[in-house]
Write a protein that holds these residues in place. Sequence first.
Motif, PDB file in Angstrom:
ATOM      1  N   ASP A 174      42.574   4.649 -15.927  1.00  0.00           N
ATOM      2  CA  ASP A 174      42.615   3.509 -16.842  1.00  0.00           C
ATOM      3  C   ASP A 174      44.010   2.895 -16.854  1.00  0.00           C
ATOM      4  OD1 ASP A 174      40.057   4.264 -17.392  1.00  0.00           O
ATOM      5  OD2 ASP A 174      40.416   4.793 -19.504  1.00  0.00           O
ATOM      6  N   ASN A 224      41.940  11.971 -17.904  1.00  0.00           N
ATOM      7  CA  ASN A 224      41.229  10.693 -17.898  1.00  0.00           C
ATOM      8  C   ASN A 224      40.332  10.584 -16.662  1.00  0.00           C
ATOM      9  OD1 ASN A 224      41.797   7.568 -16.689  1.00  0.00           O
ATOM     10  ND2 ASN A 224      40.898   7.704 -18.733  1.00  0.00           N
ATOM     11  N   ALA A 268      37.267  12.803 -17.133  1.00  0.00           N
ATOM     12  CA  ALA A 268      36.332  12.220 -18.101  1.00  0.00           C
ATOM     13  C   ALA A 268      35.535  11.082 -17.467  1.00  0.00           C
ATOM     14  CB  ALA A 268      37.093  11.718 -19.327  1.00  0.00           C
ATOM     15  N   ARG A 269      36.211  10.210 -16.727  1.00  0.00           N
ATOM     16  CA  ARG A 269      35.522   9.089 -16.075  1.00  0.00           C
ATOM     17  C   ARG A 269      34.558   9.599 -14.997  1.00  0.00           C
ATOM     18  NH1 ARG A 269      36.415   6.900 -19.970  1.00  0.00           N
ATOM     19  NH2 ARG A 269      38.135   5.472 -20.453  1.00  0.00           N
ATOM     20  N   THR A 270      34.924  10.697 -14.345  1.00  0.00           N
ATOM     21  CA  THR A 270      34.038  11.271 -13.331  1.00  0.00           C
ATOM     22  C   THR A 270      32.759  11.794 -13.961  1.00  0.00           C
ATOM     23  OG1 THR A 270      35.912  11.865 -11.912  1.00  0.00           O
ATOM     24  CG2 THR A 270      33.846  13.063 -11.559  1.00  0.00           C
ATOM     25  N   ARG A 271      32.889  12.481 -15.080  1.00  0.00           N
ATOM     26  CA  ARG A 271      31.703  12.997 -15.775  1.00  0.00           C
ATOM     27  C   ARG A 271      30.811  11.840 -16.239  1.00  0.00           C
ATOM     28  NH1 ARG A 271      33.921  16.445 -18.465  1.00  0.00           N
ATOM     29  NH2 ARG A 271      32.992  18.386 -17.704  1.00  0.00           N
ATOM     30  N   GLU A 272      31.412  10.785 -16.771  1.00  0.00           N
ATOM     31  CA  GLU A 272      30.645   9.618 -17.216  1.00  0.00           C
ATOM     32  C   GLU A 272      29.910   8.967 -16.042  1.00  0.00           C
ATOM     33  OE1 GLU A 272      33.563   7.119 -18.977  1.00  0.00           O
ATOM     34  OE2 GLU A 272      33.879   8.424 -20.724  1.00  0.00           O
ATOM     35  N   ALA A 273      30.590   8.865 -14.895  1.00  0.00           N
ATOM     36  CA  ALA A 273      29.966   8.244 -13.729  1.00  0.00           C
ATOM     37  C   ALA A 273      28.775   9.073 -13.255  1.00  0.00           C
ATOM     38  CB  ALA A 273      30.993   8.091 -12.620  1.00  0.00           C
ATOM     39  N   ARG A 308      39.407  -0.654 -17.507  1.00  0.00           N
ATOM     40  CA  ARG A 308      38.776   0.483 -16.839  1.00  0.00           C
ATOM     41  C   ARG A 308      38.450   0.110 -15.405  1.00  0.00           C
ATOM     42  NH1 ARG A 308      34.655   3.761 -20.872  1.00  0.00           N
ATOM     43  NH2 ARG A 308      36.149   4.120 -22.575  1.00  0.00           N
ATOM     44  N   GLN A 338      26.921  11.036 -15.081  1.00  0.00           N
ATOM     45  CA  GLN A 338      25.846  10.872 -16.057  1.00  0.00           C
ATOM     46  C   GLN A 338      25.186   9.507 -15.953  1.00  0.00           C
ATOM     47  OE1 GLN A 338      27.952  11.823 -19.673  1.00  0.00           O
ATOM     48  NE2 GLN A 338      27.841  14.042 -19.320  1.00  0.00           N
ATOM     49  N   ALA A 339      25.894   8.546 -15.337  1.00  0.00           N
ATOM     50  CA  ALA A 339      25.334   7.214 -15.112  1.00  0.00           C
ATOM     51  C   ALA A 339      24.610   7.113 -13.770  1.00  0.00           C
ATOM     52  CB  ALA A 339      26.436   6.161 -15.180  1.00  0.00           C
ATOM     53  N   GLN A 384      27.862  18.915 -12.612  1.00  0.00           N
ATOM     54  CA  GLN A 384      27.102  17.664 -12.529  1.00  0.00           C
ATOM     55  C   GLN A 384      26.281  17.551 -11.241  1.00  0.00           C
ATOM     56  OE1 GLN A 384      26.915  15.410 -15.001  1.00  0.00           O
ATOM     57  NE2 GLN A 384      28.247  16.722 -16.256  1.00  0.00           N
TER      58      GLN A 384
END
Length: 492
Positions: free
Chosen positions: A219, A257, A260-265, A444, A267-268, A301
């Motif tokens: 970010d 950071n 966290a963004r990797t986990r969100e990606a 982002r 999950q998306a 994941q």
Amino acid sequence: MVKRLDRRWLWLAAGALLWLFSVHGRFDVPVAAWLSPVFLLRFVRTGPALTGLLAVWAASVVSGVFWLVETAVPVAPLVVVGIIALGTLTVVPYVVDRLVTPRAGLLTGLLAFPAASAACAFLMTVLSPFGTAFGVPAATQHGNLALLQVAAVTGPYGIGFLIGWFATVVNHVWARGAAKRVVGSYAAVLLVLLLAGGARLAFAPVGEPSVRVAGISPDTSVTRELRGVIGDDFTARSVAEQDRQAVSAAFAKANDNLLARTREAAQAGARIVIWSEQAANLLEGDEEAFLGRVAALAEEQRIYVQAAVYHFLPAEPYAANRTYLFGPDGARLWRYDKSHPIPGLESYPAGPGVVPVVDTPYGRLATVTCFDADFPELMRVDADIMIVPARDWAEIGPVHSQKANLRSIENGYAMIRQAEFGVSGAFDARGRSLAMHDHGGSERHVVFSDVPTGGGGATPYRVIGDAFAWACLAGVAVMIGLAVRKRRVRKQ
């Protein structure tokens, strides 16, 4: 005589001006790459050889300096010397033309210059430490995908050959008037190539099946906070001299950071996640613990994660620029050290220059790092998806992405290029854009794309390599040899 002399210098001025807008920088005009050699060739052919060639050399140096300015390349002595040297090499085709074409046959007069242009562009990538970053005209035509499909056979050098051939055809007509056969032959070849390229784009689909990929850069706010600790103009050595505890804490916050963004990606829906070059920063001793966290996240994941890491070392060489790929089971599949550190700007040792390739359910994955993609020979690998973590700056961002895109066409693989501070995106095996993201436009930097998993099939260029360029080089050598022999015979 005065009017004729004045006209010649106007041709030089026109060619030199157009050259500024055909070096593949921010201000490029694609048609300028076709027109500049027309005027410069006319100038060299119609006046004293030494004066003409020196003037073209000066124009080449000016265009190189202009490229440095417009792309905001950090000026270092080696960079300046390199640009002048490359500028000198770009004049060689004009030298060859002046040596070979007087009293030569029609075919030699038309093909000596384009063959020398292609050969010299090839030599730049082989002999210089700058690869295709400067002096190879193919990337100036990045908007013409039908034309760029030629690179699947000839590499980037075929585009330069066509541009050079156009210059000799126009000069032939300019000097001799109507020449239907010469113009018709060139037009027919160009038309066939454009139609074949268009057909390849239209009738050779590369869209299915595909895999969801996410490219991630830190970010903007996180990067800004980190720079507040280590400084905006930091070097690896200066970081090594700072307070270890403060730096380690700042690095840890930024690295969190990325996780966290990797986990969100994931999950998306992303099945492959890549980070931009030097996205994570680590001090010596922190490496294995952090990479263990990345491996655990990949296993949690069930995704592939390529972590791009910059290691700060306490002594020479003070840094290492690496990427690691982890599989869905948490296993480490490769470690890759950047093969081509930027001359004059990156002082850490080069990696061994071997591109890693692994088989996955989503095709054969491979990776290089940023500037590595400017070297066609390194990029000629059997892969379906090429992963390119990068780190650019605003002025060179779009330009560098366009250069890298050529490697997809040449080799028949899709490419994911995630660039902090530049332009990120993904391309299919024909060079078509699948996603694009400008780092300067948001907070982002998570870029999703659906990337074909089967690549586009092995291209002729991937199989035969630089055969076209070598043929041009050999042809130029033969033409020079014959020209020298003819001159010796006349003197006897």
